[in-house]
Design an enzyme around this catalytic site. Sequence first.
Site: not given
Lengths: 319, 323
Positions: B60, B129
């Site tokens: 990322e 998440h």
Amino acid sequence: MEKLEYLDLYQQMVVIRRLEEVAAELYQKGKIGGFLHLYIGQEAVSTGLISARRPEDRVITAYRDHGVAINCGISANEVMAELLGKVTGCSRGKGGSMHLADVSKNFWGGHAIVGAHLPIAVGLALGDVYKDRKAVTICMFGDGATNIGFLHEALNLSKVWNLPVLWVCENNQYGMGTAVERASAVSEIRQKACGYGMKNEAINGMDVIEVRETALRILEEIRNGSGPQLLEIDTYRFRGHSMGDPERYRKAEEVHQWQENDPIGIYRRYLIGREVATEAELNEQDGLAEQIVQKAVEFAEASPEPSPEELYAHVYVEE
Amino acid sequence: MARLTMREAISQALWEEMERDPDVFILGEEVGVWGGTYAVTKGFYDHFGAERVRDTPISEAAIVGAAIGAALTGLRPVAELMTINFAFVAMDHIVNEAAKLHYMFGGQMVLPLVIRTTSGGGRQLAATHSQTPDAIFAHFPGLKVVAPGTPADAKGLLKASIRSNDPVLFIEHATLYQTRGEVPEGDYIVPIGKSAIQRAGRDVTIITYSKMLEISMKAADQLAREGIETEIVDLRTLRPLDMEPVFDSIKKTNRAVIVEEGWKSYGVGAEVSARIYEQIFDYIDAPIRRVAQKEVPLPYNRTLEQMALPQVEDVIAAVKEVM
């Protein structure tokens, strides 16, 4: 190289040296705020390296960036004005010592979060590839940056995409006060490139000619499609990490030993020994450098403070 | 106008912008060969090719960092972060680089960059998440944060984001992709930084955005049956925050409820209510109520998860409290 080019390298190195010495004085007088990381001792690294680039090659570095800025062609005036926080500084007084840049000279900054500019270098190189421009992105960082995850992500992706990046580790032996062997699993930084199947080598960073010639060769290889490479340049900073460094982590003898190996002294001996220049000519260059730096101080001191409107300018391009 | 899902609207905006401008390209995990984790970029790889639909490693910081670098060279990258929960891994590049470079270097660096990501809970993905941390990102000057609640806004705002010369975090809600709505065809642009009235009413103002717009609309339908007419203001952009439609509405209704999916503490509701109190205190006839996620990490168990997330009933109860 022509004589003028040899002298130009010398000139850049002594301007950097003198600029840093004067900056240290101004810092102690309270005229420069924040942090101040001096490049003294490392002048041959960026001077040799940047002298090998073409105008289309991009340069990005970490926060010890005054020397790199000078080598990239930012005037001593604009560097000094930035250190003094003036609007005439290369970053309009908003970046300071750690955030010098001039994108018109293809110098993409001074970045102060260790290692964070490495992924950005990947993108700079990607931009050139995307547009079919034949340019190399030169990304400089310290030995300390080789222990943070950004390096892994950036080197990996640069190799996966086979981008034209020259990764340059300026190994000045210490990340702040922590010696390389206390912080890195391998003391020879270049070995880290092996994990990415990346060509690598290590050279002496106290010899500007060695740095320049190596960089010329590697930049040409990258330009011709070799993919990214890593170059470790071994050097030493003669001063503390920043101005507030008590230097408890190293002995005075060690510093003196390196200082005998002064990159400017080495280059002087080289130029005189090869009869490229006389001692008198080099002394004249020293005098010129002194003038450039003194004029830069005068320029910076006489420059205006940013106006209050500057506070809100440049948060966004579009309000 | 066509009735499209949120997914189709976002996909259409991306496709049209890539057709319009060769400098627009996509990078991220599984955006290419896979077709996008949420299938937003399905078909893009075959049409636009590997150079413009760039699969990345799970990396990322490098995705956002490379997007920043490419944007600095004048390209218009659309970086995809699979979920906003993974944005924390790229936090430095979002807040210390993307949000800072233009200012810190005195305006010389320009970053026409979009980071697309998904936010929100409700899919039993447990604590790491399922977060809705949108407000955190809206904290930083220099970044624009957009979070549409309808397919039309998603299309129009994504186009505006791609054309913007500022870095934009574009937050899609993971449970809204199937939501359908009328979407104008062609070059439809919704300006960044404009809140909108999504439902008119005279009795109470609900201020909300993204998924909670849907919840608030359902609550408003039920409230209408009980004779309470709710006006709903959709913020659409969290930074820069457009309070004018909120103020105008409250000047009429004198009552406000703020509905957000994220946690209440230091959240969107905290910011919006503070601005209301600071600027139009005299128009408020009842204390503002905030509906938000319970202050727990979201659990996996479906019942527990739904208990933690704001529900239609919570909104109805809050509205009745301010009436």
